[in-house]
Write an enzyme that holds these catalytic residues in place. Structure first.
Site, PDB file in Angstrom:
ATOM      1  CB  CYS A   1       6.991  18.781  -8.450  1.00 42.03           C
ATOM      2  SG  CYS A   1       8.392  17.982  -9.239  1.00 42.03           S
TER       3      CYS A   1
ATOM      4  CG  ASN B   1      -5.769 -10.107  15.104  1.00 42.67           C
ATOM      5  OD1 ASN B   1      -6.360  -9.544  16.029  1.00 42.67           O
ATOM      6  ND2 ASN B   1      -5.794  -9.661  13.866  1.00 42.67           N
TER       7      ASN B   1
ATOM      8  CB  ALA C   1       2.447  -8.133  16.907  1.00 45.64           C
TER       9      ALA C   1
ATOM     10  CB  CYS D   1       5.741  15.217  -9.689  1.00 44.26           C
ATOM     11  SG  CYS D   1       5.035  16.622 -10.569  1.00 44.26           S
TER      12      CYS D   1
ATOM     13  CB  CYS E   1       7.597  15.870 -14.099  1.00 41.97           C
ATOM     14  SG  CYS E   1       8.311  15.913 -12.439  1.00 41.97           S
TER      15      CYS E   1
ATOM     16  CG  HIS F   1      -2.022  -1.043   1.111  1.00 42.97           C
ATOM     17  ND1 HIS F   1      -2.806  -1.428   2.169  1.00 42.97           N
ATOM     18  CD2 HIS F   1      -2.443  -1.779   0.040  1.00 42.97           C
ATOM     19  CE1 HIS F   1      -3.651  -2.371   1.776  1.00 42.97           C
ATOM     20  NE2 HIS F   1      -3.451  -2.618   0.492  1.00 42.97           N
TER      21      HIS F   1
ATOM     22  CB  THR G   1      -3.940  -7.788   8.828  1.00 43.07           C
ATOM     23  OG1 THR G   1      -4.863  -7.414   7.793  1.00 43.07           O
ATOM     24  CG2 THR G   1      -3.489  -9.222   8.605  1.00 43.07           C
ATOM     25  CB  THR G   2      -9.444  -6.939   9.744  1.00 46.86           C
ATOM     26  OG1 THR G   2      -9.038  -5.832   8.949  1.00 46.86           O
ATOM     27  CG2 THR G   2      -9.704  -6.472  11.151  1.00 46.86           C
TER      28      THR G   2
END
Ligand code: OAD
Length: 253
Positions: free
Chosen positions: A152, A220, A238, A131, A134, A123, A195-196
């Site tokens: 930029c 979890n 964790a 930019c 460019c 992600h 994480t779900t």
């Protein structure tokens, strides 16, 4: 009695390659808010839906200042946060085994700061920029100071944050890396942490490992959709379980 079941300790001692998938829960102990659940970014009854809308491709196109207001505040919190025992344990595991890959949904940069190397940050990274004119890539040094949409340094075009927004495609080269690391050579052990497990590209590597007869572990405090599919579900933090797992894994490199 130790933190880990005896049969898990025995299985971990035989592991030569590890794949790990992480989500926001691993950074909760560093004070970075999760997305869902109590206290999560999307959980806020006033702002939750507005946050999702601000972090979307249509809002970036229409009103980039609004996207940047949310991103810059979140990025500043990530800069102020420090990696915790869970992040460090994963870097320790990487140094011990023959092959290691960390697929993270997190954009907080804490895995890299803890010393993990082979990271697929699917992600993106909250401090990264690109930019919109460019295409030149850069990094934010002082996100808390951003007002409006940053410009930029090369062409003065508008910058976008280097994260995947709602309604955007995943980066193709990172998807190809997932294929190589988790499917072409299925690791001996695949762990899914904090994480779900909302997305198929997060769930599927765990299912592929389970199907190939490899060791699968979830860490979890809560039950998730992936829980029934793994060999071991470790219900807790964790930062507590990962150091125990790192200790149980043999040094083979
Ligand atoms: P979520 O906020 O959906 O889930 C966090 C998970 O961490 C929950 O299952 C918690 O039970 C668990 N958790 C909380 N504290 C923990 C701890 N100390 N140790 C271990 N686990 C703990 O976060 P993600 O699953 O990462 O995407 O969310 C996935 C994606 O949805 C994010 O990357 C983001 C979001 O929309 C994008 O922005 C593209």
């Amino acid at each position: 009695m130790g933190l880990l079941p005896e049969d898990l300790i025995k299985a971990l001692a035989r592991v030569r390659s590890v794949g790990t998938i992480t989500g926001a829960g691993i950074s909760a102990e560093s004070g970075v808010p999760t997305y869902r659940g109590k206290g999560g970014l999307y959980d806020d009854p006033e702002e939750g839906d507005r946050t999702i809308e601000a972090l979307s491709a249509p809002t970036l196109a229409r009103d980039p200042d609004r996207t940047w207001r949310v991103i810059s505040a979140l990025a500043q919190r990530c800069l102020e946060a420090k990696p915790n025992a869970g992040h460090y344990a994963l870097a320790e595991i990487e140094a011990k085994v023959e092959r290691f890959c960390l697929l993270t949904q997190n954009v907080d940069g804490l895995h890299g700061r803890a010393g993990s190397k082979n990271i697929i940050d699917i992600h993106g990274d909250r401090l990264a920029t690109a930019c919109m004119d460019c295409g030149v890539e850069g990094r934010l040094t002082d996100p808390g100071m951003i007002r409006g949409t940053p410009r930029c340094p090369v062409c003065n075009g508008r910058l976008r944050p280097g994260v995947v927004l709602f309604g955007e495609m995943l980066p193709v080269e990172k998807v190809a890396r997932i294929e190589r690391e988790f499917y072409a050579h299925v690791p001996d052990c695949v762990m899914i942490v904090g994480t779900t497990a909302q997305f198929p590209y997060i769930v599927m590597p765990v299912l592929a490992a389970a199907q190939a007869g490899k060791l699968t572990i979830e860490i979890n405090p809560e039950e998730t959709d992936i829980s029934p599919a793994v060999d071991f579900t470790l219900r807790g933090k964790a930062g507590e379980f990962l150091p125990a797992i790192a200790a149980a894994i043999s040094t083979v490199r």
